[in-house]
Scaffold this motif. Structure first.
Motif, PDB file in Angstrom:
ATOM      1  N   SER A 107       0.791  -1.122  -0.043  1.00  0.00           N
ATOM      2  CA  SER A 107      -0.002  -0.002  -0.031  1.00  0.00           C
ATOM      3  C   SER A 107       0.824   1.385   0.021  1.00  0.00           C
ATOM      4  O   SER A 107       0.223   2.356  -0.088  1.00  0.00           O
ATOM      5  N   GLN A 108       2.205   1.056   0.242  1.00  0.00           N
ATOM      6  CA  GLN A 108       3.056   2.297   0.150  1.00  0.00           C
ATOM      7  C   GLN A 108       3.297   2.679  -1.123  1.00  0.00           C
ATOM      8  O   GLN A 108       4.363   2.355  -1.724  1.00  0.00           O
ATOM      9  N   ASP A 109       2.451   3.620  -1.764  1.00  0.00           N
ATOM     10  CA  ASP A 109       2.589   4.006  -3.109  1.00  0.00           C
ATOM     11  C   ASP A 109       2.582   5.292  -3.474  1.00  0.00           C
ATOM     12  O   ASP A 109       2.166   5.649  -4.482  1.00  0.00           O
ATOM     13  N   LEU A 117       9.238  -0.767  -5.239  1.00  0.00           N
ATOM     14  CA  LEU A 117       9.196  -2.035  -4.311  1.00  0.00           C
ATOM     15  C   LEU A 117       7.976  -2.907  -4.401  1.00  0.00           C
ATOM     16  O   LEU A 117       8.339  -3.935  -4.362  1.00  0.00           O
ATOM     17  N   SER A 118       6.929  -2.212  -4.263  1.00  0.00           N
ATOM     18  CA  SER A 118       5.516  -2.968  -4.477  1.00  0.00           C
ATOM     19  C   SER A 118       5.367  -3.875  -5.723  1.00  0.00           C
ATOM     20  O   SER A 118       4.936  -4.707  -5.337  1.00  0.00           O
ATOM     21  N   ARG A 119       5.968  -3.421  -6.641  1.00  0.00           N
ATOM     22  CA  ARG A 119       5.879  -4.116  -7.929  1.00  0.00           C
ATOM     23  C   ARG A 119       6.853  -5.408  -7.881  1.00  0.00           C
ATOM     24  O   ARG A 119       6.327  -6.437  -8.122  1.00  0.00           O
ATOM     25  N   GLU A 120       7.925  -5.400  -7.245  1.00  0.00           N
ATOM     26  CA  GLU A 120       8.837  -6.177  -7.233  1.00  0.00           C
ATOM     27  C   GLU A 120       8.611  -7.247  -6.249  1.00  0.00           C
ATOM     28  O   GLU A 120       8.661  -8.420  -6.268  1.00  0.00           O
ATOM     29  N   LEU A 121       8.071  -6.758  -5.261  1.00  0.00           N
ATOM     30  CA  LEU A 121       7.368  -7.668  -4.122  1.00  0.00           C
ATOM     31  C   LEU A 121       6.429  -8.550  -4.606  1.00  0.00           C
ATOM     32  O   LEU A 121       6.457  -9.800  -4.789  1.00  0.00           O
ATOM     33  N   ALA A 122       5.681  -8.084  -5.715  1.00  0.00           N
ATOM     34  CA  ALA A 122       4.541  -9.181  -6.052  1.00  0.00           C
ATOM     35  C   ALA A 122       5.018 -10.056  -7.278  1.00  0.00           C
ATOM     36  O   ALA A 122       4.720 -11.183  -7.227  1.00  0.00           O
ATOM     37  N   ASP A 123       6.250  -9.484  -7.719  1.00  0.00           N
ATOM     38  CA  ASP A 123       6.682 -10.414  -8.828  1.00  0.00           C
ATOM     39  C   ASP A 123       7.542 -11.525  -7.871  1.00  0.00           C
ATOM     40  O   ASP A 123       7.540 -12.663  -8.570  1.00  0.00           O
ATOM     41  N   VAL A 124       8.296 -11.175  -7.048  1.00  0.00           N
ATOM     42  CA  VAL A 124       9.398 -12.215  -6.595  1.00  0.00           C
ATOM     43  C   VAL A 124       8.735 -13.103  -5.593  1.00  0.00           C
ATOM     44  O   VAL A 124       9.240 -13.815  -5.231  1.00  0.00           O
ATOM     45  N   GLU A 125       7.641 -12.627  -4.844  1.00  0.00           N
ATOM     46  CA  GLU A 125       7.291 -13.295  -3.713  1.00  0.00           C
ATOM     47  C   GLU A 125       6.977 -14.902  -4.044  1.00  0.00           C
ATOM     48  O   GLU A 125       7.206 -15.858  -3.339  1.00  0.00           O
ATOM     49  N   ILE A 140      11.041   0.773   6.466  1.00  0.00           N
ATOM     50  CA  ILE A 140      10.461   0.118   5.462  1.00  0.00           C
ATOM     51  C   ILE A 140      10.776   0.691   4.193  1.00  0.00           C
ATOM     52  O   ILE A 140      10.448   0.101   3.146  1.00  0.00           O
ATOM     53  N   LEU A 141      11.624   1.753   4.215  1.00  0.00           N
ATOM     54  CA  LEU A 141      12.084   2.330   2.882  1.00  0.00           C
ATOM     55  C   LEU A 141      13.317   2.999   3.104  1.00  0.00           C
ATOM     56  O   LEU A 141      13.400   4.028   3.894  1.00  0.00           O
ATOM     57  N   ARG A 198      21.018   8.294   3.400  1.00  0.00           N
ATOM     58  CA  ARG A 198      20.591   6.845   3.932  1.00  0.00           C
ATOM     59  C   ARG A 198      20.742   7.127   5.435  1.00  0.00           C
ATOM     60  O   ARG A 198      19.908   5.991   5.924  1.00  0.00           O
ATOM     61  N   SER A 199      20.764   7.986   6.048  1.00  0.00           N
ATOM     62  CA  SER A 199      20.578   8.087   7.507  1.00  0.00           C
ATOM     63  C   SER A 199      19.194   8.635   7.735  1.00  0.00           C
ATOM     64  O   SER A 199      18.754   8.713   8.955  1.00  0.00           O
ATOM     65  N   ARG A 200      18.149   8.895   6.729  1.00  0.00           N
ATOM     66  CA  ARG A 200      16.879   9.327   6.987  1.00  0.00           C
ATOM     67  C   ARG A 200      15.933   8.515   6.180  1.00  0.00           C
ATOM     68  O   ARG A 200      15.275   8.892   5.384  1.00  0.00           O
ATOM     69  N   PRO A 201      15.759   7.391   6.808  1.00  0.00           N
ATOM     70  CA  PRO A 201      14.785   6.427   6.042  1.00  0.00           C
ATOM     71  C   PRO A 201      13.310   6.633   6.456  1.00  0.00           C
ATOM     72  O   PRO A 201      12.943   7.804   7.214  1.00  0.00           O
ATOM     73  N   ARG A 202      12.464   5.946   5.653  1.00  0.00           N
ATOM     74  CA  ARG A 202      11.059   5.900   6.159  1.00  0.00           C
ATOM     75  C   ARG A 202      10.736   4.691   7.307  1.00  0.00           C
ATOM     76  O   ARG A 202      11.371   3.800   7.090  1.00  0.00           O
ATOM     77  N   VAL A 203      10.135   5.112   8.168  1.00  0.00           N
ATOM     78  CA  VAL A 203      10.086   4.226   9.265  1.00  0.00           C
ATOM     79  C   VAL A 203       8.402   3.909   9.822  1.00  0.00           C
ATOM     80  O   VAL A 203       7.607   5.033   9.692  1.00  0.00           O
TER      81      VAL A 203
END
Length: 433
Positions: A114-116, A124-132, A373-374, A380-385
């Motif tokens: 849902s993080q779109d 990331l969402s597209r790759e998750l759907a493909d590789v899961e 989560i991203l 890189r020291s300031r990610p999404r949490v």
């Protein structure tokens, strides 16, 4: 789930369940993406209907899972039926609790989909759907291989290799997707989860330094199989909390020879894999085992295996030590560069795994605790949490996302990375809800 007639079954659909027992089929997997007309023909011969999972299907058959954004994060209580895992560790999880844990894992994965709200999240969402589904196939094949080898029977490792090929390709496109699946789909079995951790980290490093094709796949196979010889060690020895005697240490070291005996019986494995497995406990300064090799005598594949094995083990609870956080483990390893580990390769490893990779538990400067989560590819020291605990270390009631890149959070920062079980969160699958 959606039930369809086998006459409507198509290549690319994920079959979750047929209307007859799986034992009626010759398939290794119980649940997989249909890839051939021969598989469809078998389903049509054996049954009339199948349940398909659109969220794990591919291409035009894929449908995004239903998102539930603000559901409570309360974990169900652990109750008393003892289940023995294949690692030999007794876990106080009832069958119902294990099912609830799996549902929580699935829901958090749906939350990631849902993080779109930006292109990186959409990728990331597209790759998750493909590789899961491919990831699930690999773990099933690996589990089957472990069980077969532990019974002393021959096993075809080609399916495992093909699964690694898919994972390797995904890591090259978007490494975050596989790293999330690595965390969300653990089976609570130390030996199995550790093998997956090591293999993925080795593939990540191999990709980072420019390895490709068969050389990269052999690296992943080394990670999966490097400790297979431990199946011949007594469980009480692996669980021992006190110092080992000299005789016990020699017995533990013998798992390398056992691994080689097992792997050399398989003609599908390259000599490079067997050689790397034989040397992954050798160390740069000659202090390793079994031969006390040093420097370039070890070989780069075995050196990568040794670093990844040590790094992943440091982040898990062991009988003789508590888990370290990502940052602590990285610092401890980095301090061993030029001693236990090749200093040049160690620097590459640090660059590769990063400061706060996706899935890392962190404490923010305001006292709140969350999971990355991203990553921010620029800062890189300031990610999404996603926040899991408030400043008083109490569980929050719903998912709350903080993006440290946003001006509103300019004064907020990551204070430190935490071990996976900080504040007792491991027992409740902290990022699973």
């Amino acid at each position: 789930m959606e039930i369809i007639s086998v006459s409507d079954l198509k290549i690319g659909m994920f079959v979750a369940e047929p209307d007859c027992p799986w034992t009626a089929f010759p398939f290794i997997f119980q649940g997989f993406v249909v890839t051939s007309s021969e598989q469809i023909a078998l389903f049509r011969q054996k049954c009339r209907f199948v349940s398909i999972d659109r969220s794990r299907s591919l291409n035009e058959h894929y449908a995004a899972p239903r998102h539930e954004r603000d559901l409570p994060l309360h974990a169900a209580p652990i109750t008393g039926q003892r289940i023995e895992e294949s690692s030999g560790k007794g876990e106080l999880f009832s069958a119902n609790e294990k099912e609830r844990r799996n549902l929580r894992r699935r829901r958090f994965l749906d939350f990631l989909h849902s993080q779109d709200d930006n292109e990186q999240a959409c990728q990331l969402s597209r790759e998750l759907a493909d590789v899961e589904p491919r990831y699930d196939q690999l773990t099933t094949a690996l589990q089957h291989a472990f069980e077969t080898l532990s019974e002393g029977r021959d096993v075809d490792l080609l399916t495992v290799r093909e699964g690694l090929r898919d994972i390797s390709a995904s890591l090259q496109r978007n490494p975050d997707a596989v790293m999330w699946l690595l965390r969300l789909k653990q089976r609570d079995e130390y030996s199995f989860d550790h093998a997956m951790d090591v293999a993925v980290n080795m593939l990540l490093v191999g990709t980072h330094i420019g390895w490709r094709d068969m050389r990269l796949l052999d690296l992943g196979m080394t990670g999966l199989l490097q400790d297979i010889g431990k199946i011949e060690l007594p469980l009480e020895l692996l669980r021992k909390k006190t110092d080992l005697t000299e005789a016990e240490r020699r017995l533990v070291h013998s798992h390398v020879a056992s691994s080689m005996e097992i792997l050399m019986a398989h003609s599908t494995l390259s000599n490079d894999v067997v050689l790397a497995v034989a040397r992954h406990h050798e160390r740069w300064d000659g202090s390793g085992y079994p031969r006390g090799l040093k420097f370039e005598q070890i070989g780069m594949a075995a050196e990568i295996a040794g670093i990844a094995d040590s790094f992943c083990a440091m982040q898990k609870d062991k009988p003789y030590r508590s888990a370290l956080g990502h940052q602590e483990a990285l610092e401890e390893l980095h301090n061993l560069r030029g001693k236990k580990f090749n200093p040049t390769l160690m620097e590459q490893f640090v660059q590769c795994v990063g400061l706060y990779p996706i899935g890392t538990l962190v404490e923010l400067s305001n006292g709140e605790v969350g999971v990355v989560i991203l990553q921010n590819r620029v800062q890189r020291s300031r990610p999404r949490v996603v926040v899991m605990l408030d400043a008083d270390k109490q569980q929050v009631s719903s998912y709350r996302v903080i993006d440290l890149r946003e001006p509103a959070h300019a004064r907020l920062r990551v204070a430190k990375a935490l071990p996976y079980n900080a504040y007792g969160l491991a027992a409740n699958d902290y990022y699973l809800g």
